[in-house]
Design an enzyme around this catalytic site. Structure first.
Site, PDB file in Angstrom:
ATOM      1  N   GLU A   1      -5.355   1.187  -4.907  1.00 14.75           N
ATOM      2  CA  GLU A   1      -4.243   0.884  -3.213  1.00 14.75           C
ATOM      3  C   GLU A   1      -4.162  -0.573  -4.333  1.00 14.75           C
ATOM      4  OE1 GLU A   1      -7.168  -0.385  -0.326  1.00 14.75           O
ATOM      5  OE2 GLU A   1      -9.093  -1.059  -1.495  1.00 14.75           O
TER       6      GLU A   1
ATOM      7  N   HIS B   1      -2.805   0.844   7.120  1.00 15.03           N
ATOM      8  CA  HIS B   1      -3.026   0.737   5.697  1.00 15.03           C
ATOM      9  C   HIS B   1      -2.916   2.503   5.157  1.00 15.03           C
ATOM     10  CE1 HIS B   1      -4.165  -0.633   1.975  1.00 15.03           C
ATOM     11  NE2 HIS B   1      -5.471  -0.438   1.829  1.00 15.03           N
TER      12      HIS B   1
ATOM     13  N   CYS C   1       0.479  -1.669   0.085  1.00 16.07           N
ATOM     14  CA  CYS C   1       0.181  -0.305   0.574  1.00 16.07           C
ATOM     15  C   CYS C   1       0.715   1.198  -0.273  1.00 16.07           C
ATOM     16  CB  CYS C   1      -0.901  -0.073   1.152  1.00 16.07           C
ATOM     17  SG  CYS C   1      -0.281  -0.064   2.595  1.00 16.07           S
TER      18      CYS C   1
END
Length: 346
Positions: free
Chosen positions: A320, A308, A256
């Site tokens: 993402e 994240h 990420c």
């Protein structure tokens, strides 16, 4: 795949970021334009991860090519059965299945009517045909375009290609002659158009738009824990030291924060190089903190929770690299009215 075979992956248009896809195939060359990354939302969602995985087994065969073949073969009908008894999404014959079919979804059986098994077997077949074709093109044993050779091999077997001396000829009949063109005609439907990246790659465009454009060029690449730097995907760290649910342990791609690092670096021409830690990225003083969801703009980076991070597209969507076994993609996300952790660079 005919009986003769036994012879041997809305927001995009709204942002206005992409150029038209164009296939360019060179005669007598192994170079192939097969669509690159899968356009999100174009294949049934239950098959998307398998199409991406099957189209990532070799460089010559891409997810859009896998999807275009399935479109032509079965129109996404997992129970398809041709008059010649070719079976499933990818239309395998009984004589060919044992060579390429495996129990890829680990449900205890290897079955051409099992979509996961069929899609992965299709990728194996295509990659094997591409590898053989590259050698035969180099030696002069066959001539023609690599993609056409692979498609004819899928339709009537690689022996058919050898009989023809390439993709065109009499062996295999009219169906094999038209099959490559049908697949290539379906490719744009499944292909994410490429976007140039680098300083000024969207002349006059806002910094955030450039961040989004850079990230979008990586749609479909695998999640790789620790993967990604300023220049693009890198080989990641083994995901916890064990293979993930798809059987992969070390992959080349993005995690990420690696995707965010890459996109911001590309948008800034390398002037802004972020840490690879999501917590550092949202705290970096070079960026402006955004705490009101109504103020979010495309290209803002958001930390939905510790561990994240992703890039805001607008319209409750983000791009993402989600988690192990997944891939870079567009996902839905509704920002909270309180506790938003986001930052804007540029």
């Amino acid at each position: 795949m005919s009986a003769r075979i036994v012879s041997v992956f809305c927001v995009l248009s709204a942002l206005g970021l992409f150029v038209m896809f164009a296939a360019a195939l060179g005669s007598n060359s192994p170079a192939v334009s097969t669509g690159g990354s899968l356009l999100p939302g174009t294949v049934p969602p239950e098959y998307e991860a398998w199409v991406i995985k099957a189209g990532s087994q070799c460089t010559e065969i891409t997810p859009p090519l896998i999807a275009a073949q399935i479109d032509v073969e079965s129109n996404w009908n997992p129970r398809a059965l041709s008059p010649a008894r070719a079976k499933g999404l990818s239309q395998f014959m009984d004589g060919t299945w044992p060579t390429y079919g495996r129990d890829d979804d680990l449900n205890g059986r290897s079955d051409p009517f099992d979509p996961a098994d069929a899609i992965m077997a299709q990728g194996r077949f295509d990659c094997a045909a591409a590898e053989t074709a590259k050698r035969d093109l180099a030696s002069g044993r066959v001539t023609g375009e690599l993609l056409d050779i692979v498609m004819v091999a899928y339709n009537c077997g690689y022996g058919c290609v050898l009989d023809r001396g390439g993709p065109q000829g009499t062996t295999g009949g009219a169906e094999s002659d038209s099959y490559p063109s049908k697949v290539k005609a379906a490719l744009p439907k499944y292909s994410l158009p490429s976007t140039p990246v680098g300083p000024g790659f969207i002349p006059g465009g806002p910094f955030g738009t450039n961040v989004v454009a850079a990230a979008m060029t990586k749609i479909g690449l695998p999640y790789a824990w620790g993967g990604g730097d300023r220049n693009g995907p890198t080989r990641g760290i083994s995901d916890g030291g064990v293979a993930d649910s798809y059987g992969d342990s070390m992959k080349t791609g993005f995690d990420c924060s690696g995707l965010v690092l890459y996109a911001v670096a590309q948008a800034s021409g390398g002037a802004i190089l972020l840490s690879h830690l999501d917590s550092d990225q949202v705290a970096d003083p070079r960026g402006q903190r955004i705490s009101d969801p109504a103020q979010l703009q495309p290209g803002d980076i958001i930390q939905p929770h510790s561990g994240h991070i992703f890039i805001w597209l607008g319209n409750n969507s983000v791009v993402e690299a989600p988690q192990s076994g997944d891939f870079v993609k567009v996902s839905s996300y509704t920002p909270s009215a309180s506790g938003l952790v986001a930052r804007r660079f540029g």
